[in-house]
Design a protein around this motif. Structure first.
Motif, PDB file in Angstrom:
ATOM      1  N   ASP A   1       0.843  -1.201   0.000  1.00 60.77           N
ATOM      2  CA  ASP A   1       0.000   0.000   0.000  1.00 60.77           C
ATOM      3  C   ASP A   1       0.880   1.254   0.000  1.00 60.77           C
ATOM      4  O   ASP A   1       0.962   1.962   1.001  1.00 60.77           O
ATOM      5  CB  ASP A   1      -0.908  -0.032   1.227  1.00 60.77           C
ATOM      6  CG  ASP A   1      -1.832   1.181   1.338  1.00 60.77           C
ATOM      7  OD1 ASP A   1      -2.080   1.826   0.302  1.00 60.77           O
ATOM      8  OD2 ASP A   1      -2.296   1.464   2.462  1.00 60.77           O
ATOM      9  N   PRO A   2       1.534   1.552  -1.126  1.00 57.30           N
ATOM     10  CA  PRO A   2       2.492   2.661  -1.161  1.00 57.30           C
ATOM     11  C   PRO A   2       1.885   4.036  -0.899  1.00 57.30           C
ATOM     12  O   PRO A   2       2.570   4.937  -0.406  1.00 57.30           O
ATOM     13  CB  PRO A   2       3.079   2.577  -2.575  1.00 57.30           C
ATOM     14  CG  PRO A   2       2.034   1.872  -3.382  1.00 57.30           C
ATOM     15  CD  PRO A   2       1.430   0.878  -2.436  1.00 57.30           C
ATOM     16  N   SER A   3       0.605   4.223  -1.213  1.00 56.81           N
ATOM     17  CA  SER A   3      -0.017   5.535  -1.008  1.00 56.81           C
ATOM     18  C   SER A   3      -0.710   5.639   0.350  1.00 56.81           C
ATOM     19  O   SER A   3      -1.360   6.635   0.643  1.00 56.81           O
ATOM     20  CB  SER A   3      -1.018   5.829  -2.130  1.00 56.81           C
ATOM     21  OG  SER A   3      -2.173   5.011  -2.015  1.00 56.81           O
ATOM     22  N   ASN A   4      -0.571   4.597   1.171  1.00 53.10           N
ATOM     23  CA  ASN A   4      -1.126   4.580   2.522  1.00 53.10           C
ATOM     24  C   ASN A   4      -2.652   4.766   2.532  1.00 53.10           C
ATOM     25  O   ASN A   4      -3.196   5.570   3.286  1.00 53.10           O
ATOM     26  CB  ASN A   4      -0.465   5.640   3.401  1.00 53.10           C
ATOM     27  CG  ASN A   4      -0.639   5.371   4.883  1.00 53.10           C
ATOM     28  OD1 ASN A   4      -0.981   4.254   5.281  1.00 53.10           O
ATOM     29  ND2 ASN A   4      -0.418   6.379   5.702  1.00 53.10           N
ATOM     30  N   LEU A   5      -3.313   3.988   1.696  1.00 54.42           N
ATOM     31  CA  LEU A   5      -4.774   3.999   1.688  1.00 54.42           C
ATOM     32  C   LEU A   5      -5.346   3.545   3.030  1.00 54.42           C
ATOM     33  O   LEU A   5      -6.407   4.014   3.447  1.00 54.42           O
ATOM     34  CB  LEU A   5      -5.300   3.064   0.589  1.00 54.42           C
ATOM     35  CG  LEU A   5      -5.510   3.643  -0.808  1.00 54.42           C
ATOM     36  CD1 LEU A   5      -5.887   2.529  -1.771  1.00 54.42           C
ATOM     37  CD2 LEU A   5      -6.582   4.716  -0.783  1.00 54.42           C
ATOM     38  N   ALA A   6      -4.632   2.645   3.706  1.00 53.77           N
ATOM     39  CA  ALA A   6      -5.121   2.090   4.961  1.00 53.77           C
ATOM     40  C   ALA A   6      -5.420   3.183   5.983  1.00 53.77           C
ATOM     41  O   ALA A   6      -6.506   3.226   6.577  1.00 53.77           O
ATOM     42  CB  ALA A   6      -4.118   1.095   5.531  1.00 53.77           C
ATOM     43  N   ASP A   7      -4.463   4.083   6.188  1.00 56.74           N
ATOM     44  CA  ASP A   7      -4.675   5.126   7.184  1.00 56.74           C
ATOM     45  C   ASP A   7      -5.646   6.189   6.685  1.00 56.74           C
ATOM     46  O   ASP A   7      -6.336   6.817   7.479  1.00 56.74           O
ATOM     47  CB  ASP A   7      -3.336   5.767   7.572  1.00 56.74           C
ATOM     48  CG  ASP A   7      -2.526   4.862   8.487  1.00 56.74           C
ATOM     49  OD1 ASP A   7      -3.102   3.918   9.043  1.00 56.74           O
ATOM     50  OD2 ASP A   7      -1.313   5.084   8.637  1.00 56.74           O
ATOM     51  N   TRP A   8      -5.698   6.393   5.382  1.00 55.42           N
ATOM     52  CA  TRP A   8      -6.685   7.330   4.836  1.00 55.42           C
ATOM     53  C   TRP A   8      -8.096   6.805   5.101  1.00 55.42           C
ATOM     54  O   TRP A   8      -8.978   7.543   5.544  1.00 55.42           O
ATOM     55  CB  TRP A   8      -6.470   7.536   3.339  1.00 55.42           C
ATOM     56  CG  TRP A   8      -7.453   8.494   2.730  1.00 55.42           C
ATOM     57  CD1 TRP A   8      -7.374   9.855   2.717  1.00 55.42           C
ATOM     58  CD2 TRP A   8      -8.678   8.147   2.065  1.00 55.42           C
ATOM     59  NE1 TRP A   8      -8.487  10.382   2.095  1.00 55.42           N
ATOM     60  CE2 TRP A   8      -9.291   9.373   1.682  1.00 55.42           C
ATOM     61  CE3 TRP A   8      -9.301   6.950   1.761  1.00 55.42           C
ATOM     62  CZ2 TRP A   8     -10.512   9.397   1.002  1.00 55.42           C
ATOM     63  CZ3 TRP A   8     -10.521   6.974   1.085  1.00 55.42           C
ATOM     64  CH2 TRP A   8     -11.109   8.195   0.708  1.00 55.42           C
ATOM     65  N   LEU A   9      -8.304   5.515   4.831  1.00 58.02           N
ATOM     66  CA  LEU A   9      -9.606   4.913   5.117  1.00 58.02           C
ATOM     67  C   LEU A   9      -9.900   4.956   6.615  1.00 58.02           C
ATOM     68  O   LEU A   9     -11.023   5.229   7.037  1.00 58.02           O
ATOM     69  CB  LEU A   9      -9.624   3.456   4.628  1.00 58.02           C
ATOM     70  CG  LEU A   9      -9.674   3.262   3.112  1.00 58.02           C
ATOM     71  CD1 LEU A   9      -9.349   1.816   2.748  1.00 58.02           C
ATOM     72  CD2 LEU A   9     -11.028   3.657   2.547  1.00 58.02           C
ATOM     73  N   GLY A  10      -8.871   4.709   7.429  1.00 58.31           N
ATOM     74  CA  GLY A  10      -9.041   4.747   8.867  1.00 58.31           C
ATOM     75  C   GLY A  10      -9.393   6.123   9.391  1.00 58.31           C
ATOM     76  O   GLY A  10     -10.018   6.256  10.442  1.00 58.31           O
ATOM     77  N   SER A  11      -8.995   7.162   8.654  1.00 56.32           N
ATOM     78  CA  SER A  11      -9.327   8.521   9.079  1.00 56.32           C
ATOM     79  C   SER A  11     -10.807   8.826   8.872  1.00 56.32           C
ATOM     80  O   SER A  11     -11.353   9.726   9.512  1.00 56.32           O
ATOM     81  CB  SER A  11      -8.470   9.543   8.311  1.00 56.32           C
ATOM     82  OG  SER A  11      -8.877   9.648   6.958  1.00 56.32           O
ATOM     83  N   ILE A  12     -11.457   8.098   7.969  1.00 54.11           N
ATOM     84  CA  ILE A  12     -12.904   8.243   7.769  1.00 54.11           C
ATOM     85  C   ILE A  12     -13.633   7.483   8.873  1.00 54.11           C
ATOM     86  O   ILE A  12     -14.536   8.003   9.519  1.00 54.11           O
ATOM     87  CB  ILE A  12     -13.329   7.692   6.393  1.00 54.11           C
ATOM     88  CG1 ILE A  12     -12.540   8.369   5.271  1.00 54.11           C
ATOM     89  CG2 ILE A  12     -14.835   7.898   6.178  1.00 54.11           C
ATOM     90  CD1 ILE A  12     -12.771   7.723   3.914  1.00 54.11           C
ATOM     91  N   ASP A  13     -13.209   6.247   9.066  1.00 53.27           N
ATOM     92  CA  ASP A  13     -13.735   5.406  10.133  1.00 53.27           C
ATOM     93  C   ASP A  13     -12.724   4.270  10.328  1.00 53.27           C
ATOM     94  O   ASP A  13     -12.313   3.650   9.340  1.00 53.27           O
ATOM     95  CB  ASP A  13     -15.092   4.824   9.738  1.00 53.27           C
ATOM     96  CG  ASP A  13     -15.743   4.051  10.875  1.00 53.27           C
ATOM     97  OD1 ASP A  13     -15.255   2.938  11.183  1.00 53.27           O
ATOM     98  OD2 ASP A  13     -16.732   4.534  11.447  1.00 53.27           O
ATOM     99  N   PRO A  14     -12.294   3.995  11.570  1.00 52.41           N
ATOM    100  CA  PRO A  14     -11.297   2.936  11.779  1.00 52.41           C
ATOM    101  C   PRO A  14     -11.666   1.603  11.140  1.00 52.41           C
ATOM    102  O   PRO A  14     -10.798   0.893  10.632  1.00 52.41           O
ATOM    103  CB  PRO A  14     -11.224   2.826  13.311  1.00 52.41           C
ATOM    104  CG  PRO A  14     -11.589   4.182  13.795  1.00 52.41           C
ATOM    105  CD  PRO A  14     -12.637   4.687  12.836  1.00 52.41           C
ATOM    106  N   GLY A  15     -12.960   1.286  11.144  1.00 53.30           N
ATOM    107  CA  GLY A  15     -13.396   0.017  10.571  1.00 53.30           C
ATOM    108  C   GLY A  15     -13.237  -0.072   9.067  1.00 53.30           C
ATOM    109  O   GLY A  15     -13.232  -1.168   8.497  1.00 53.30           O
TER     110      GLY A  15
END
Length: 229
Positions: free
Chosen positions: A120-134
């Protein structure tokens, strides 16, 4: 009483998923004092798991009965993160819809806590987590479709549903709104996962679990200063 207040499951979750060594150690100690079996902590780099890692995870979540079937199919971390309800039914042999639902609930939690840095080079994980952790659970589906933060603005609702398999319409709507920069803004009460997931790991412990850990450790050590929380 510890089972009734959710202490056991919460502590086991911390041992399995917390990247904070102190939190994990305290949770492990509390489980040992309760006489509970403590599972070995797996690497959270789930996309790189081999079939043996998946097999170990199945044992930890109480699905060891399907372990040999998963091994026979050579289900690794990549396949596990993308497995569907129909594949569980037709290929793995989980005929009960309730059993599949229980399994998918465990898988959702694994997806939420997983480390996707290797893919995940663009760090989608934390971006999605910023909307909602789930929403971190959707990371691998998006990455697998070749989506990055820079291309999110051009993704459609249909693509999120059919290609990325995000079934909940409200979740798709929030993701699309955030991608367009017009969506939900985090309030002060919202939680946000950081790269090491330490804050979420701490939030996973309820006050009752903290209390249980304190009581058990104090009894074991015979001192009121053994554990400072």
């Amino acid at each position: 009483i510890f089972h009734e207040i959710g202490a056991i499951s919460g502590l086991k979750r911390l041992v399995s998923y917390s990247s904070n060594a102190t939190v994990s150690t305290l949770a492990k100690k509390a489980l040992e004092l309760m006489g509970e079996e403590v599972s070995k902590q797996l690497s959270l780099n789930v996309p790189n798991w081999k079939a043996a890692g998946v097999h170990t995870w199945l044992q930890q979540i109480g699905f060891s009965i399907y372990g040999e079937r998963f091994l026979g199919l050579q289900v690794d971390g990549d396949l596990l993160l993308l497995i569907t309800d129909s594949e569980l039914r037709e290929d793995v042999g989980m005929s009960s819809s309730i059993t599949r639902r229980r399994f998918l609930r465990e898988l959702k939690e694994l997806k939420t806590y997983a480390n996707y840095s290797s893919c995940d080079p663009s760090n989608l994980a934390d971006w999605l987590g910023s909307i909602d952790p789930g929403y971190r659970q959707y990371t691998y589906n998006l990455v697998h479709c070749g989506i990055e933060q820079a291309t999110l603005h051009s993704v459609t609702d249909e693509q999120l549903e059919l290609d990325c398999r995000i079934e909940t319409g409200f979740h798709r709507a929030r993701i699309l709104a955030a991608a367009q920069g017009t969506g939900y803004k985090q309030g002060s009460g919202d939680r946000k996962l950081n790269k090491t997931h330490n804050k979420e790991a701490h939030n996973a412990i309820t006050p009752s679990i903290f209390k249980s850990m304190s009581i058990l450790t104090l009894r074991q050590c015979g001192t009121h200063s053994a554990l400072t929380l």
